[in-house]
Design an enzyme around this catalytic site. Structure first.
Site: not given
Ligand SMILES: OC[C@@H]1[C@@H](O)[C@H](O)[C@@H](O)c2nc(-c3ccccc3)cn21
Length: 602
Positions: A285, A490
């Protein structure tokens, strides 16, 4: 004489073997690197043989960029990659988790929790087909979907990304994968990545494993379970995806009994790859290695070592790729990461690229552009909205159902924060990472749909924030009040109170105390509904996060279609009961898992 790896008539495994034999270590570790579009320079793609580029969250070429703008961007990156010594194409990844949701004008489907309420696997598959077409129309070949989390606690900020609390329901709805990638032919080797053709995408089953089972629903928290229970509850949906040829699986930020998934060799390699036979690619991730540094304080190189050796094949770095490449090169040259592990990772990456036809069709297919947000897809999304609605109450007197509503009523009130807000009804992962309020894309709000649905003589009064004065202007036949959650994503969605935001209960009460009221709840999960409050309502519909097609709601509340949705999540009475499945809790829900009325039942 065309070399083997460039010959589409050669078996994929022969093409992999030939290509790997030609690659330098530098090119191999380049392929294991995924970078964000904001740092993807032509020289990085050309000189470092970078494996993949992505849009993290809502990263886009520019505001309201259309599919054509996206295709221009992705093709630009691809052309640079094809300039590399061996001309290995990249794949571009986006979170197309409910349609191609970052692209302006794309069809936005209900989020997974609403699809879970439909229990309709065929619908999910058709949504996968439509999503794949709209993703490919933007030049993108890789979707970070489906999330097959089994959400065991609605306090989790990603509850809405899960189809259900029930493993079997998640397994059923994971059929969206067949739509995204295509149906593997009879005899397709188990666990081998499969993409049917240019109208399909590489998919990503996520987040392996136990992301939805963390303690108190804490995002990226700890899932405390025996291995048998972990397998039975959270690993099971991956069996279906692996047997359907899922191309990639994303590791979870969370831990299992304190063990970090991203560096757990037992789960990533011994179970996922060896025992379950997954032959595709395991991707990390976003900034997962950096987060390990922040948590444990060691240095980045320690986590390059532990995650790659555990079985991560590609790292979503996504910014400081120079450091990643430098550390990985050091670890390979020092022998701390065996060459065999690098070759296994690169073989898996190339296997996915060959299976996806990227060497044959590296660039976008502009003939798909007309399909973006087309009527057919919006009608499909509308069908999904209809089937996702769960009727929780219909009439104060069971003998007098309140729904369906009278569409030729003289004067109706449409109220609440969510009655006319496309961004609210789409939720997170729409236009931007966390989602926003307002006219964020092309679509139909609940109010738009109501105005279309009612008779020409019906007066519709819209008041987002009703006050006693709202009722001074004369009688209303009834009210439709839409309230619920703002978009979130998230950890930003982790919530231990789970009350209706924006004083939603008070807003509805003010109306329901005066006129017959249908409440529509727009939320990513069940929320607290106090008994005194429920009694005031004439009807209550859980609409989850329906997306761009608000007409699906009026189709049902005005009686053109019957309610068929059933709760994908148990509706708790009080948050103190959570998690409802723990043995020490009485299973005393407000509405049980699977509950749902029809408008001709009491
Ligand atoms: O976008 C790509 C992946 C996504 O597929 C995942 O399910 C997810 O956990 C995720 N969090 C971020 C992310 C988290 C914090 C700041 C910027 C981006 C990026 N991503």
């Amino acid at each position: 004489m065309i070399c083997v790896y460039r010959n589409p008539d050669e078996p994929i495994e022969a093409r992999i073997k030939d290509l790997i034999s030609r690659m330098t270590i530098k090119e191999k570790i380049g392929q294991m690197t995924q970078i964000d579009r904001s740092v993807a320079t032509p020289s990085a793609l050309k000189d470092l043989s970078i494996g993949s580029v992505l849009s993290g969250g809502g990263s886009k070429p520019f505001e309201k960029a259309t599919s054509s703008d996206w295709a221009d961007m992705v093709d630009g990156f691809q052309k640079a990659a094809l300039e590399s010594r061996l001309g290995i194409p990249i794949f571009y990844g986006v979170d197309a988790v409910h349609g191609n949701n970052t692209v302006y004008g794309a069809t936005v489907f209900p989020h997974n929790v609403g699809l879970g309420a439909t229990r309709d696997a065929d619908l999910a598959q058709r949504i996968g087909v439509a999503t794949a077409l709209e993703v490919r129309a933007s030049g993108v070949q890789y979707a970070f979907a489906p999330c097959i989390a089994v959400c065991k606690d609605p306090r989790w900020g990603r509850c809405y990304e899960s189809f259900s609390e029930d493993t079997e329901t998640v397994r059923k709805m994971a059929s969206i994968l067949i739509g995204l990638q295509g149906q593997p032919p009879e005899g397709h080797p188990k666990g081998y990545p499969f993409v049917a053709g240019r109208n399909n995408v590489m998919a990503c089953a996520k987040h392996f494993v136990g992301d939805g089972g963390t303690n108190k629903g804490e995002n990226e928290g700890d899932t405390v379970l025996s291995f048998d229970d972990l397998e039975r509850i959270h690993v099971a949906p991956y069996l279906d995806c692996i047997s359907q040829g899922v191309c990639t699986i994303m590791a979870s930020y969370s831990t299992w009994n304190g063990r970090r998934l991203h560096s757990d060799h037992f789960l990533l390699t011994e179970i996922l790859k060896d025992r379950l036979g997954f032959k595709g690619m395991v991707i990390s991730d976003w900034e997962a290695l950096d987060r390990l540094v922040n948590i444990y304080g060691l240095n980045y190189r320690d986590y390059v070592l532990s995650t790659i050796n555990a079985g991560i094949d590609m790292v979503m770095v996504p910014f400081n790729y120079e450091l990643f490449l430098e550390d990985l090169m050091y670890l390979v040259e020092s022998g701390e990461i065996p060459m065999a592990r690098i070759d296994d990772a690169v073989e898996r990456i190339l296997r996915v690229k060959f299976a996806a036809g990227l060497f044959e069709y590296p660039l976008s297919d502009r003939s798909l552009l007309d399909i973006v947000g087309c009527k057919l897809h919006r009608e499909l999304a509308r069908e999904a909205v209809r089937k996702s609605l769960v009727l929780l109450k219909n009439g104060k007197d069971p003998k007098k159902p309140f729904l369906p509503l009278e569409r030729n009523a003289k004067r109706i009130l449409v109220a609440g924060t969510h009655a006319d807000d496309l961004g609210y009804q789409c939720g997170g992962w729409t236009a931007t990472w966390a989602g926003t309020s307002g006219r964020i894309t092309i679509g139909t709000t609940i109010l738009d749909a109501i105005k279309e649905a009612v008779g020409s003589e019906t007066e519709v009064v819209h008041e987002p924030n009703p006050t006693p004065d709202t009722f001074a202007g004369g009688d209303f036949s009834f009210a439709i009040v839409a309230v619920g959650e703002p978009p979130y994503v998230e950890s930003g969605g982790d919530n231990s109170e789970l009350t209706i935001p924006f004083n939603g209960a008070e807003v509805v009460s003010l109306v329901a105390d005066r006129i017959p009221t249908l409440m529509i709840l727009i939320s990513g999960r069940p929320l607290v509904l106090e008994p005194w409050f429920l009694e005031k309502l004439d009807a209550l519909v859980a609409a989850w996060l329906p997306g761009s097609e608000g007409r699906g709601i009026t189709d049902v509340i005005f009686g053109d279609y019957e309610f068929q949705g059933r709760l994908p999540m148990t509706w708790f009475k009080r948050v103190e009961q959570l998690p409802l499945h723990a043995e020490e809790n009485l299973e005393d829900p407000l509405f049980p898992f699977g509950f749902g009325l029809t408008s001709n039942t009491k």
